[in-house]
Design an enzyme around this catalytic site. Sequence first.
Site, PDB file in Angstrom:
ATOM      1  N   SER A   1      54.602  36.312 111.971  1.00  0.00           N
ATOM      2  CA  SER A   1      54.752  36.849 110.606  1.00  0.00           C
ATOM      3  C   SER A   1      56.230  37.080 110.326  1.00  0.00           C
ATOM      4  CB  SER A   1      54.009  38.177 110.478  1.00  0.00           C
ATOM      5  OG  SER A   1      52.642  37.965 110.703  1.00  0.00           O
TER       6      SER A   1
ATOM      7  N   ARG B   1      55.637  48.336 113.942  1.00  0.00           N
ATOM      8  CA  ARG B   1      56.719  47.369 114.210  1.00  0.00           C
ATOM      9  C   ARG B   1      58.081  48.038 114.462  1.00  0.00           C
ATOM     10  NH1 ARG B   1      52.684  45.552 114.713  1.00  0.00           N
ATOM     11  NH2 ARG B   1      51.799  43.664 113.865  1.00  0.00           N
TER      12      ARG B   1
ATOM     13  N   GLU C   1      60.668  40.595 109.605  1.00  0.00           N
ATOM     14  CA  GLU C   1      60.224  41.113 110.909  1.00  0.00           C
ATOM     15  C   GLU C   1      61.071  40.555 112.066  1.00  0.00           C
ATOM     16  OE1 GLU C   1      55.880  41.439 111.653  1.00  0.00           O
ATOM     17  OE2 GLU C   1      56.353  40.651 113.638  1.00  0.00           O
TER      18      GLU C   1
HETATM   19  C1  LIG Z   1      53.114  32.240 116.798  1.00  0.00           C
HETATM   20  C2  LIG Z   1      53.564  33.680 116.878  1.00  0.00           C
HETATM   21  C3  LIG Z   1      52.656  34.710 116.714  1.00  0.00           C
HETATM   22  C4  LIG Z   1      53.054  36.059 116.798  1.00  0.00           C
HETATM   23  N1  LIG Z   1      52.128  37.034 116.619  1.00  0.00           N
HETATM   24  C5  LIG Z   1      52.501  38.344 116.690  1.00  0.00           C
HETATM   25  C6  LIG Z   1      51.541  39.386 116.494  1.00  0.00           C
HETATM   26  O1  LIG Z   1      50.364  39.141 116.292  1.00  0.00           O
HETATM   27  N2  LIG Z   1      51.968  40.671 116.574  1.00  0.00           N
HETATM   28  C7  LIG Z   1      53.269  40.998 116.822  1.00  0.00           C
HETATM   29  O2  LIG Z   1      53.588  42.184 116.890  1.00  0.00           O
HETATM   30  N3  LIG Z   1      54.205  40.024 117.021  1.00  0.00           N
HETATM   31  C8  LIG Z   1      53.849  38.716 116.954  1.00  0.00           C
HETATM   32  N4  LIG Z   1      54.790  37.726 117.123  1.00  0.00           N
HETATM   33  C9  LIG Z   1      56.184  38.097 117.365  1.00  0.00           C
HETATM   34  C10 LIG Z   1      56.582  38.093 118.846  1.00  0.00           C
HETATM   35  O3  LIG Z   1      55.723  37.321 119.621  1.00  0.00           O
HETATM   36  C11 LIG Z   1      56.605  39.506 119.439  1.00  0.00           C
HETATM   37  O4  LIG Z   1      57.436  40.342 118.672  1.00  0.00           O
HETATM   38  C12 LIG Z   1      57.105  39.500 120.892  1.00  0.00           C
HETATM   39  O5  LIG Z   1      56.827  40.732 121.500  1.00  0.00           O
HETATM   40  C13 LIG Z   1      58.593  39.230 121.025  1.00  0.00           C
HETATM   41  O6  LIG Z   1      58.900  39.213 122.415  1.00  0.00           O
HETATM   42  P1  LIG Z   1      60.004  38.256 122.985  1.00  0.00           P
HETATM   43  O7  LIG Z   1      60.067  38.468 124.442  1.00  0.00           O
HETATM   44  O8  LIG Z   1      59.757  36.846 122.542  1.00  0.00           O
HETATM   45  O9  LIG Z   1      61.313  38.838 122.283  1.00  0.00           O
HETATM   46  P2  LIG Z   1      62.570  38.053 121.700  1.00  0.00           P
HETATM   47  O10 LIG Z   1      62.164  37.239 120.524  1.00  0.00           O
HETATM   48  O11 LIG Z   1      63.289  37.357 122.787  1.00  0.00           O
HETATM   49  O12 LIG Z   1      63.453  39.280 121.193  1.00  0.00           O
HETATM   50  C14 LIG Z   1      63.048  40.058 120.085  1.00  0.00           C
HETATM   51  C15 LIG Z   1      63.853  41.363 120.093  1.00  0.00           C
HETATM   52  O13 LIG Z   1      63.484  42.130 121.234  1.00  0.00           O
HETATM   53  C16 LIG Z   1      64.635  42.367 122.048  1.00  0.00           C
HETATM   54  N5  LIG Z   1      64.210  42.289 123.462  1.00  0.00           N
HETATM   55  C17 LIG Z   1      63.473  41.315 124.036  1.00  0.00           C
HETATM   56  N6  LIG Z   1      63.297  41.606 125.343  1.00  0.00           N
HETATM   57  C18 LIG Z   1      63.939  42.767 125.577  1.00  0.00           C
HETATM   58  C19 LIG Z   1      64.163  43.570 126.727  1.00  0.00           C
HETATM   59  N7  LIG Z   1      63.672  43.244 127.933  1.00  0.00           N
HETATM   60  N8  LIG Z   1      64.894  44.703 126.601  1.00  0.00           N
HETATM   61  C20 LIG Z   1      65.401  45.071 125.393  1.00  0.00           C
HETATM   62  N9  LIG Z   1      65.253  44.341 124.278  1.00  0.00           N
HETATM   63  C21 LIG Z   1      64.531  43.209 124.374  1.00  0.00           C
HETATM   64  C22 LIG Z   1      65.636  41.303 121.675  1.00  0.00           C
HETATM   65  O14 LIG Z   1      66.956  41.743 121.947  1.00  0.00           O
HETATM   66  C23 LIG Z   1      65.355  41.147 120.201  1.00  0.00           C
HETATM   67  O15 LIG Z   1      66.012  42.152 119.493  1.00  0.00           O
HETATM   68  C24 LIG Z   1      54.404  36.377 117.050  1.00  0.00           C
HETATM   69  C25 LIG Z   1      55.337  35.321 117.230  1.00  0.00           C
HETATM   70  C26 LIG Z   1      54.921  33.990 117.150  1.00  0.00           C
HETATM   71  C27 LIG Z   1      55.912  32.886 117.345  1.00  0.00           C
END
Ligand SMILES: Cc1cc2nc3c(=O)[nH]c(=O)nc-3n(C[C@H](O)[C@H](O)[C@H](O)COP(=O)(O)OP(=O)(O)OC[C@H]3O[C@@H](n4cnc5c(N)ncnc54)[C@H](O)[C@@H]3O)c2cc1C
Length: 348
Positions: free
Chosen positions: A241, A165, A342
């Site tokens: 999580s 992570r 997280e």
């Molecule tokens: C139902 C559910 C299940 C999930 N299951 C998992 C799992 O099994 N495993 C897991 O690891 N995660 C899980 N997650 C967490 C999440 O889906 C991941 O961490 C995902 O990769 C976040 O991506 P995002 O585009 O939504 O980022 P955001 O939520 O929009 O941003 C998260 C962080 O990443 C940064 N960020 C986003 N895009 C960029 C970019 N292009 N450049 C630089 N920084 C950026 C943001 O600034 C922020 O700091 C889950 C979430 C939910 C809601």
Amino acid sequence: MSRDLPIRDSVALAPYTTFGIGGPARSFATATSEDDIAAAVAWARERGLPLFVLGGGSNLLVRDSGFPGLVLHIALRGIQQQPRGIFNVAAGESWDDFVDYALSLHMAGIECLAGIPGSVGGTPVQNVGAYGQEVAQTIESVRAYDRQTEKFVEIPRARCRFRYRESLFNTDEPNRYIVSQVRFRLHLRGLPSLRYGDLQRAFDHASDPTLAEVASTVRNLRRSKGMLLVPGDPDCRSAGSFFKNPIVTTAELASVAAALGVKPNGIPQWAAADHRIKLPAAWLLERAGFKKGYAEGAAGLSSRHTLALINRGNATCADIERLQDHIVATVQQRFGLTLEREPVLLGT
Ligand SMILES: Cc1cc2nc3c(=O)[nH]c(=O)nc-3n(C[C@H](O)[C@H](O)[C@H](O)COP(=O)(O)OP(=O)(O)OC[C@H]3O[C@@H](n4cnc5c(N)ncnc54)[C@H](O)[C@@H]3O)c2cc1C
């Protein structure tokens, strides 16, 4: 600058997050090209405003007062396939759609990561992982705008410093890089990964499951735990999580065991790097009295997954943070371990 890149004022952020929580961004722009990214950074710098990069909002908790700067929503699209299993994927593509696309081409390497919400650009940030796979295993390099040198750079995997992570992007140099594209190396007709216990059990009696069967089983497992985004499912108004699994020393494991009156090997655990041990945060929460479905007003725990804090309807960020603090303090008092959040917390 803003003539080319439309910038809106006071945009509600809650609809851009899976939690459905949070106040407005002072300014908001959507980047559909690398030029937009550079323009947005310059716009914010000229005004002395902080900038936050938003992907799919699935790992994000936004404070009720919102964000007093520019939120840059990454919406670059496009998937480019090259020889030898290489895929250049724009940061704004949906991660789960990319997994489906790879499966349709019989490409192995990300089948266990099916059903994770969010954008492709968000995956290297916390080295997304599930069911025995992590994106670190297939990422070749990450293309990003370096806010320090004001140039786009290609960062090879070794420099991304992927850990559990954690990565260069969220830990070593947070806020420095804006990911515009991720390059993956997948394996044509490779075998699906069946490292995780729940997955192995699901295929106990089936030989040689296909990549698509493994991905579909992962999605079903996720659905059963409320970890798949299903419209109308109250258990998935979350950020997945909420706490990381703590990584402890053998002495810390011994104190947790003593607090519970059990032997250290009576605690579920996995081996981690540097002779340390990873403990399941969900298990610790349950032993500290926080069971599935636990509620404190509009904030609560998913009825199917102890580790997911959920918005039970009109929860504020303050409600979620109150529950978070209660859990952290109770686990600390009971086991002497400090749980780490997280999702990213945005706002002051
Ligand atoms: C139902 C559910 C299940 C999930 N299951 C998992 C799992 O099994 N495993 C897991 O690891 N995660 C899980 N997650 C967490 C999440 O889906 C991941 O961490 C995902 O990769 C976040 O991506 P995002 O585009 O939504 O980022 P955001 O939520 O929009 O941003 C998260 C962080 O990443 C940064 N960020 C986003 N895009 C960029 C970019 N292009 N450049 C630089 N920084 C950026 C943001 O600034 C922020 O700091 C889950 C979430 C939910 C809601």
